[in-house]
Design an enzyme around this catalytic site. Sequence first.
Site, PDB file in Angstrom:
ATOM      1  N   ASP A  61      60.863  29.834 -25.727  1.00 51.16           N
ATOM      2  CA  ASP A  61      61.360  28.527 -25.279  1.00 51.16           C
ATOM      3  C   ASP A  61      62.684  28.610 -24.514  1.00 51.16           C
ATOM      4  OD1 ASP A  61      59.538  26.377 -26.328  1.00 51.16           O
ATOM      5  OD2 ASP A  61      59.923  27.377 -28.232  1.00 51.16           O
ATOM      6  N   GLU A  66      69.020  23.434 -21.904  1.00 45.47           N
ATOM      7  CA  GLU A  66      69.787  22.252 -22.322  1.00 45.47           C
ATOM      8  C   GLU A  66      70.117  22.276 -23.812  1.00 45.47           C
ATOM      9  OE1 GLU A  66      69.398  17.697 -21.426  1.00 45.47           O
ATOM     10  OE2 GLU A  66      67.798  18.278 -22.781  1.00 45.47           O
ATOM     11  N   ARG A  86      64.511  29.562 -32.031  1.00 49.14           N
ATOM     12  CA  ARG A  86      65.348  29.343 -30.853  1.00 49.14           C
ATOM     13  C   ARG A  86      66.824  29.593 -31.127  1.00 49.14           C
ATOM     14  NH1 ARG A  86      64.475  24.389 -27.300  1.00 49.14           N
ATOM     15  NH2 ARG A  86      65.575  25.909 -26.032  1.00 49.14           N
ATOM     16  N   ARG A 134      66.005  18.713 -35.663  1.00 44.31           N
ATOM     17  CA  ARG A 134      66.742  19.856 -35.111  1.00 44.31           C
ATOM     18  C   ARG A 134      68.271  19.720 -35.239  1.00 44.31           C
ATOM     19  NH1 ARG A 134      63.469  22.322 -31.161  1.00 44.31           N
ATOM     20  NH2 ARG A 134      61.303  22.181 -31.856  1.00 44.31           N
ATOM     21  N   HIS A 164      63.528  14.945 -29.651  1.00 44.44           N
ATOM     22  CA  HIS A 164      64.952  14.887 -29.333  1.00 44.44           C
ATOM     23  C   HIS A 164      65.314  13.477 -28.868  1.00 44.44           C
ATOM     24  CE1 HIS A 164      64.838  19.451 -28.423  1.00 44.44           C
ATOM     25  NE2 HIS A 164      65.724  19.288 -29.391  1.00 44.44           N
ATOM     26  N   ILE A 245      54.512  22.246 -23.878  1.00 43.13           N
ATOM     27  CA  ILE A 245      55.320  22.711 -25.017  1.00 43.13           C
ATOM     28  C   ILE A 245      56.526  21.783 -25.204  1.00 43.13           C
ATOM     29  CG2 ILE A 245      54.553  25.115 -25.110  1.00 43.13           C
ATOM     30  CD1 ILE A 245      57.045  25.850 -23.442  1.00 43.13           C
ATOM     31  N   CYS A 251      65.486  19.096 -20.292  1.00 41.92           N
ATOM     32  CA  CYS A 251      65.565  20.323 -21.102  1.00 41.92           C
ATOM     33  C   CYS A 251      65.777  21.570 -20.256  1.00 41.92           C
ATOM     34  CB  CYS A 251      64.285  20.552 -21.886  1.00 41.92           C
ATOM     35  SG  CYS A 251      63.438  19.094 -22.411  1.00 41.92           S
TER      36      CYS A 251
HETATM   37  C1  CIR Z   1      61.071  23.102 -28.452  1.00 42.59           C
HETATM   38  O1  CIR Z   1      60.272  22.607 -29.269  1.00 42.59           O
HETATM   39  O2  CIR Z   1      62.214  23.411 -28.769  1.00 42.59           O
HETATM   40  C2  CIR Z   1      60.611  23.356 -27.056  1.00 42.59           C
HETATM   41  N1  CIR Z   1      59.225  23.686 -27.049  1.00 42.59           N
HETATM   42  C3  CIR Z   1      60.875  22.136 -26.200  1.00 42.59           C
HETATM   43  C4  CIR Z   1      62.339  21.847 -26.035  1.00 42.59           C
HETATM   44  C5  CIR Z   1      62.607  20.608 -25.295  1.00 42.59           C
HETATM   45  N2  CIR Z   1      64.006  20.455 -25.081  1.00 42.59           N
HETATM   46  C6  CIR Z   1      64.618  19.298 -24.926  1.00 42.59           C
HETATM   47  O3  CIR Z   1      63.997  18.242 -25.110  1.00 42.59           O
HETATM   48  N3  CIR Z   1      65.905  19.319 -24.654  1.00 42.59           N
END
Ligand code: CIR
Length: 256
Positions: A61, A66, A86, A134, A164, A245, A251
């Site tokens: 990822d 971001e 991550r 998160r 998010h 994803i 992001c």
């Molecule tokens: C995640 O689940 O962390 C990634 N697949 C997607 C992250 C998306 N990021 C964001 O909205 N800032």
Amino acid sequence: MFKNVIVKRPCSRITEGITSVPELGKPDYALALKQHDAYIDALKSCGVTVTVLDADEAFPDSCFVEDTAVLTRRCAIITNPGAASRNKEVEAMIPVIRQFYREDCIEYIQAPGTLEGGDVMMVGDHFYVGRSARTNAEGIRQFISILEKYGLSGSEVKLEKVLHLKTGVNYIEHNNMLVTGEFIDKPEFREYHKYIIPEEEAYAANCIWVNEHVIVPANFPKTAQIVRNAGYDVILVDTSEYRKIDGGLSCLSLRF
Ligand code: CIR
């Protein structure tokens, strides 16, 4: 105005990225790369300097930069991502951030605090922070206390359904916000002019304002029209492979 943007090329393991929508299928890597090229071109056309980081195969990822930092006009805050797979993405970002911020203006969210940049929405000198799966209460406490040290402010927004904060609400300057779902009626955003993104285009609420242009995901015609009618220059970028994803336009970059 933003001067700089940081992006990171997607890696081939993007197919293993975390997803809540497996029914959309796995990202096509070749197409994801092409879409990333178009994203970079769109950003450049907004007059920013784009720093393009190499792909990192260790983290599926990692193109979603971001989430690793919050870059303000006074300080940089390195996050502590709540997603275990991550969390170590931040390590590669620190030396990059050091190229733009003095060491004494770089701050860190520390365990047990967690925070991801996708949960932070900047409105001038105020930062709304989503409390999500998160980003936890301790992460938010540390984040707000860092902001206050630099004469900035922050406040918490509780999330119910979305991954998010910026999955469902995005500030596009001039007191204007794009909102969908649970954010339509949130009392925290009462003072803003809200443009409601219809449920069937909810994904497109994640647009980014870059110097009077608004980048909107392609194939969400109602949203594009709403943003055009609001008086912005709209640039369309297809993010279909990132959507698979849970990734959106915001992001994929750090804008500062
Ligand atoms: C995640 O689940 O962390 C990634 N697949 C997607 C992250 C998306 N990021 C964001 O909205 N800032």
